[in-house]
Every structure is written in C-alpha cells, then in structure tokens.
Design an enzyme around this catalytic site. Structure first.
Site, PDB file in Angstrom:
ATOM      1  CG  HIS A   1       9.669  -4.610   4.795  1.00 57.42           C
ATOM      2  ND1 HIS A   1       9.086  -3.834   5.767  1.00 57.42           N
ATOM      3  CD2 HIS A   1       9.462  -3.947   3.628  1.00 57.42           C
ATOM      4  CE1 HIS A   1       8.562  -2.746   5.236  1.00 57.42           C
ATOM      5  NE2 HIS A   1       8.757  -2.803   3.928  1.00 57.42           N
TER       6      HIS A   1
ATOM      7  CG  HIS B   1       4.989  -5.288   4.980  1.00 59.82           C
ATOM      8  ND1 HIS B   1       6.085  -5.655   4.233  1.00 59.82           N
ATOM      9  CD2 HIS B   1       4.376  -4.290   4.282  1.00 59.82           C
ATOM     10  CE1 HIS B   1       6.134  -4.917   3.142  1.00 59.82           C
ATOM     11  NE2 HIS B   1       5.119  -4.084   3.142  1.00 59.82           N
TER      12      HIS B   1
ATOM     13  CB  CYS C   1       5.796   9.102  -8.093  1.00 61.33           C
ATOM     14  SG  CYS C   1       6.914   7.912  -7.296  1.00 61.33           S
TER      15      CYS C   1
ATOM     16  CB  CYS D   1       8.974  10.756  -5.588  1.00 64.31           C
ATOM     17  SG  CYS D   1       8.057   9.820  -4.353  1.00 64.31           S
TER      18      CYS D   1
ATOM     19  CG  HIS E   1       9.323   5.756  -4.258  1.00 64.99           C
ATOM     20  ND1 HIS E   1       8.049   6.204  -4.013  1.00 64.99           N
ATOM     21  CD2 HIS E   1       9.306   4.419  -4.019  1.00 64.99           C
ATOM     22  CE1 HIS E   1       7.275   5.190  -3.660  1.00 64.99           C
ATOM     23  NE2 HIS E   1       8.010   4.102  -3.659  1.00 64.99           N
TER      24      HIS E   1
ATOM     25  CE  LYS F   1       8.993   4.099   3.936  1.00 68.96           C
ATOM     26  NZ  LYS F   1       8.188   4.595   2.803  1.00 68.96           N
TER      27      LYS F   1
ATOM     28  CE  LYS G   1      12.626  -5.404  -4.732  1.00 69.22           C
ATOM     29  NZ  LYS G   1      11.666  -5.790  -5.767  1.00 69.22           N
TER      30      LYS G   1
END
Length: 634
Positions: free
Chosen positions: A19, A22, A127, A144, A147, A296, A299
């Site tokens: 994405h 990256h 996690c 977490c 996540h 942030k 996915k």
C-alpha cells in the site's frame, strides 16, 4: 571513508499486498539512492520481503494455499511494484532465500556459542499481528496498541537472547552518538523505554505450534522468531561476513523505517549486532504514518490506499512528488486525494510546468530553437545566479538531514525566483528591438540554464519529468559529471537544439466522490404524480428493429431511424451523441408506437424510442432474450 552510501527499507511483511505506506518508504530510499549516485557515491539500495511467522500461516490458510505459495505470490507483487514506481533498488532480498537462511543460522550459532542464548520458560501476552510478546503495561486497555485486538496469553518453553546484558551498552552508544536514531523524538522514545530494566528476548517458536520459519541450528524442534530472522537481512544482502560489499557498505548503513517498528530496530537489532560482534549501523531514520480519516493506514481498518491506482490516475512523478513534499520526515501526514490534486495543479502545473513551457517557447521563438550564448550580463542577473548556487548547497544539506520536503521547498523557491526573473527582464520587449539582441540571448540563456539546474535537482524525486526537461534543453543525460558541473553557472552548451514538448503536468480536476454521487443522483428526475392503471394502458410500447439509420442535417443530436414494428415507419431520436448510425442497424429497441406524429427538423417522427441515462450518456433498453418484432411490452 570512500564516498559510499548504503540505504535500506524495512523488508515488507507479505501477509497483504503493498500500500501507499510501503511505497512512501521505498520511494524515500530511491530518492536518496538517486541523489547519492548522482553525487558520485558508490551506492547500494536494498529492499525486500519478510516471509516467515504466524501471520503468513494465518493469511495462507485464509487463502487456501501453502505459506510458501502465498509468500511467493505477495512477494512478487512487491517486486513487480517497484519498477512501476521508478524504484532503482540494487538488491531485492527474501527471507526464504537460501543465502539468508544460512546467514541467520550462522548468527544464531555465533550468539549461542558466546553464551547469549539460553533455554527457558515464557509466560506472557502474545499478539499474532505483531508476532511478539507484550508486557502488561505495554497494552492499552488490555489491547495491542497497534492492532487494537486482545493478545493471547501463552506459556511456552523457548530460547531466549540475553538482550538485557547489552542494555547499558546501548544507552551509552545512543548518548555517544546522538544522531544514531533520528529524528530526535524517536531517540528519546527509545531512551525512555530503556529507563526500565530490559527483558531478555524470546527468539524461538516451537515447531509443534509453528513450523514456517528458519530452524534453529542448535535445536531442530524450534524455528527462529521472525524478528531475529528478518533484521539479519541487512547484512545478508551485503554478503556477511566475507564479501567486499559487507566491508565497504555496512559501516555507513542507513536504515529507513516507519515508527511502528522502532523497538525492534532501535533495541533488538543493535543488541543482536553487539552480541554477534558486529559494529552497529550508522543511522536509524524513522518516519511517521500516513493517516486517512484520522486513522493509521492498515488493511484491518480498511483504509488502504493502493499506489498503482494513484500513479495510473495522476501520473508517476506527481505521485512521487506528493509523497515527498507532503510528509515531513518523522511526523504523521494526512493523505487526501484532494490535497494531491491541489499540489499537482499548484506546484507542478502552475509553477514548474508553466516555467518550462514559457521558457522553451521563448527560446524557440526568439533564438531559432537553439541555446544562445550569454554575452551581455547585467546586474539583474545576479539574484538569479546567486539563488541557483545557494539552492544547490541548501538542497545538499537537506539530503544529509533527510529533510526531503524541505529540499523540494528550496527548489521551488528557486523556481519562483526564475519566474520572477522573466517578469523583471521582459524578454518579449527585448525581442522587439534588434539592438537588444545580445541582452535577449543572455536572458534566455540564463532561463535555460536555470531549467537545467532545476532538472538535475528534481531528478531524484521526479526522474521522468527531469529527463523530459533535459530532452527539451538538448542535454542527452544527467551523468555524475553533469551534477559536479552544476556547482558552477554556465554548463549548458550554446548551440544545443531546443525542442518543445507537450505540457509536463496538465492540470486535472478533482471531483469528490460525494459530489460525483450527487451529480449522478441529480440526473434522476423526480417521480411524477401517480396515474390510474387505465391511463398507462393507453400507451402502446412495442419491440422494434432498426432497419436503417442516418444523421439529420444541421443537428448534432438527432438521428433519423427507419424501424420495423410489424410495419415500417420513421422515427427521429436524440441519441446522436451516444450512437453512430452504423452502431444501430439491426438493433432491437423499445418504442412508444401510438404517439401522434411530430415534426422534428422537418422530418415526421411516428413514435419514440426509450433510453436511460447512465450518467455518462444514454443507453438503449435491451432484452435478456431475443423478442419477437412488434411484440407488445407488458
């Protein structure tokens, strides 16, 4: 030290396709590599993919394939993306590569033999998304922090790395090398973490639970923890321990990472290196997140921006420019397509694009399409020439500081100075009197030389556009020698043939998705008041076949159609903008057959065809199966 430059991206985890996050890190690395290559440095640019661990197994299971096949597929997506984004990496590493597996096992054995790996029991919160254990105080409301999911409590026998042994050394190294981690806020974050006692690092996973990984060299029943595997890629790619590339490039290593992997890179990695007897990297360079709708990009949150979609829609160089101009390295930056388009139109189309277009056009018009000689300098040239020299020096400093947004601001300041020079020197007035010819040539030369400098300075950011500028100036390439020569004014060769090309950056219109939806909704007329069934039954709607079609003279909207509805008749339809006559012959359509005749452009129309608006034009009604000509629509 020789002029060498080694820059790395993180190796990207292959649990999902690439994405924009990256793309940003990799394009930053590419810009740095291009700049230092151009400056005469021997450069090594590394990227790749991280392919072991729980998340890969989980993703592969969901995709109903093996971890190896899944990793192969996603890794190929990363590898294939980089040429599409003009990324010029020298090496693409995969953690499933044989040489990497061997290097990881070599380092593990070395650290084990030194007594810094031991067997023990671990209890803690794990996690799967992060593939690491958390201590309770690191969790946020029991979740977490990255996540936002509840970790799993696990008790396992595993191997541990004596990371705590190197805590004092790491603190001292950071203090003695204040730019070891930059920007400073991230150095302070690591030091804050190191104020508490550092726990030893669990570096294995039992094969009874996870077999997808690198087997420990000293115990076949365990695989390596993904971080003790992945981080070693940076030296694998250089040929640790024996290859020349390792000896040449490693001392100056520049790691680029996002802030979410600060702890593994800022704590795990330097202590691992110390334990293995390897000197630390030179800099850990940490950037922020791309934020979409205050979150942030990830996915799991469903707010991922796909880089190729933006590149294909707006062009590669505008995409690269926006990423580097919009984010201050180290801080979070908000992504919005509207901001993207504003940057494209303002900075690229208006400022740079217009400067190139007007300068090249004047050079062709006033100087017979050749670079003229500068023979008549004046005081009015000083500001431009001095600004060019200062810009070169300032941009160089920005690269050393990783202030790439600031480098672009500096280049654009010079673009503005150059645009102002045109206004002040008024070459169109100089061109009216032959007496001013030497001065006109000098002004045009200075403008063309400014374009050359701008092209070289923007080439790491926008290589395609820089080359197009150079092509128009008659410069064949932007070699190292060109870059060295840019430090003196006057390198553009008189007599070079000037060529006019299409606009570098055509302006684009941004239309919000909500506005598109509103516009589409506005095409739908309000429902008319209710009628009786008997009123509708008066309308005779039939299947017709178009026998012939032709345009109506003096009309760009109407077509004359000959139709068969069991009898031949002529109708006139306003569909010329959406269909040509040859498109229509033989088509079966729907017509209102019992309308009173109407005269349109002098032609009697005996009926009306039915069509619907798509938002992009009209489409004729069609049938799921072949109907009988003349059949009534019920």
């Amino acid at each position: 030290m020789d002029k060498v430059y080694f820059v790395t991206t993180p190796i990207y985890y292959v649990n999902a396709p690439p994405h924009i996050g990256h793309a940003y890190t990799t394009i930053v690395a590419d810009v740095l590599a291009r700049h230092y290559r151009l400056s005469g440095y021997r450069t090594f640019f590394l990227t790749g993919t991280d392919e072991h661990g729980d998340k890969i197994v989980e993703a592969a299971t969901e995709a109903n394939t093996s971890p190896k096949d899944f990793a192969d597929r996603i890794s190929a997506q990363f590898r294939n993306l980089w040429p599409e984004l003009a990324v010029t990496n020298d090496y693409f590493i995969r953690t499933t590569d044989t040489n990497h597996v061997e290097t990881v096992r070599l380092i593990l054995q070395k650290v084990h033999d030194a007594g810094d790996i031991y067997f023990g029991k671990y209890e803690g919160y794990y996690c799967i998304g992060c593939e690491r254990f958390y201590v309770e105080k690191e969790l946020v409301d029991g979740l977490c922090p990255d996540h936002q999911t509840a970790p799993v409590y696990r008790e396992e026998n595993n191997y541990f790395f004596r990371m705590s042994k190197y805590q004092d050394w790491l603190i001292q190294h950071i203090h003695e090398n204040p730019d070891f981690i930059r920007p400073e806020r991230y150095k302070n974050e690591v030091l804050a973490f190191l104020r508490d006692p550092l726990e030893d690092l669990c570096i294995s996973r039992p094969k009874s639970r996870l077999s997808w990984g690198i087997t420990l060299p000293f115990d076949d029943n365990y695989v390596t923890y993904v971080w003790f595997d992945a981080l070693i890629n940076y030296i694998t790619a250089l040929g640790y321990p024996d290859r020349e590339d390792y000896r040449v490039f490693w001392p100056g290593a520049q790691h680029l990472i996002a802030k979410d992997i600060l702890k593994p890179h800022g704590i795990y990695w330097p202590t691992m290196l110390k334990a293995a007897g390897i000197e630390p990297f030179r800099h850990l360079n940490v950037h922020g997140y791309w934020v979409v709708d205050q979150s942030k990009m990830s996915k799991s949150l469903g707010n991922v921006i796909k880089p190729l979609e933006l590149k294909d829609k707006y062009g590669l160089d505008p995409f690269r420019y926006f990423l580097l101009r919009e984010m201050v390295f180290g801080l979070d930056s908000n992504f919005s397509e509207e901001s993207f388009v504003q940057r494209l139109n303002s900075d690229l189309a208006n400022d740079l694009g217009n400067l190139v277009s007007r300068t090249i056009t004047m050079a062709v018009k006033y100087c017979e399409g050749k670079v003229p000689e500068s023979t008549s300098p004046s005081d009015g040239d000083g500001v431009l020439i001095e600004s060019g020299g200062k810009t070169i020096a300032d941009v160089e400093s920005c690269f050393h500081e990783l202030a790439l947004h600031k480098a672009l601001i500096t280049i654009w300041d010079f673009i503005n100075v150059t645009n102002k020079y045109i206004v002040e020197q008024e070459p169109w007035k100089l061109a009216k009197d032959p007496v001013n010819r030497p001065r006109l040539d000098t002004v045009i030369y200075n403008l063309l030389e400014s374009l050359r400098i701008i092209a070289v300075l923007v080439s790491p950011f926008m290589p395609g556009s820089a080359q197009r500028i150079m092509n128009q100036l008659g410069v064949e390439n932007t070699s190292v020698q060109d870059y060295e020569n840019i430090r003196r004014w006057g390198c553009l060769i008189p007599g070079n043939r000037i060529a006019v090309e299409d606009a570098l950056f055509p302006r684009v219109k941004y239309e919000k998705e909500a506005e598109k939806a509103d516009a589409k909704r506005n095409l739908v007329e309000p429902v008319k008041p209710a009628i009786e069934y008997g009123d509708f039954d008066k309308v005779d709607i039939r299947v017709a076949r178009i026998i012939d079609a032709e345009t109506v003279p003096n009309s760009n909207k109407l077509l004359k159609l000959k139709i068969d509805i069991g009898e031949e008749r002529t109708i006139v339809a306003g569909i010329a903008k959406d269909y040509t006559p040859k498109d229509l012959i033989g088509k079966k359509i729907v017509v209102v057959a019992n309308l009173k005749p109407a005269k349109l452009m002098g032609i009697d129309s005996h009926g009306m065809l039915l069509a619907a608006d798509t938002g992009k034009g009209l489409t004729l009604l069609s049938f799921a199966e072949d109907p009988i000509i003349g059949a009534k629509i019920r």
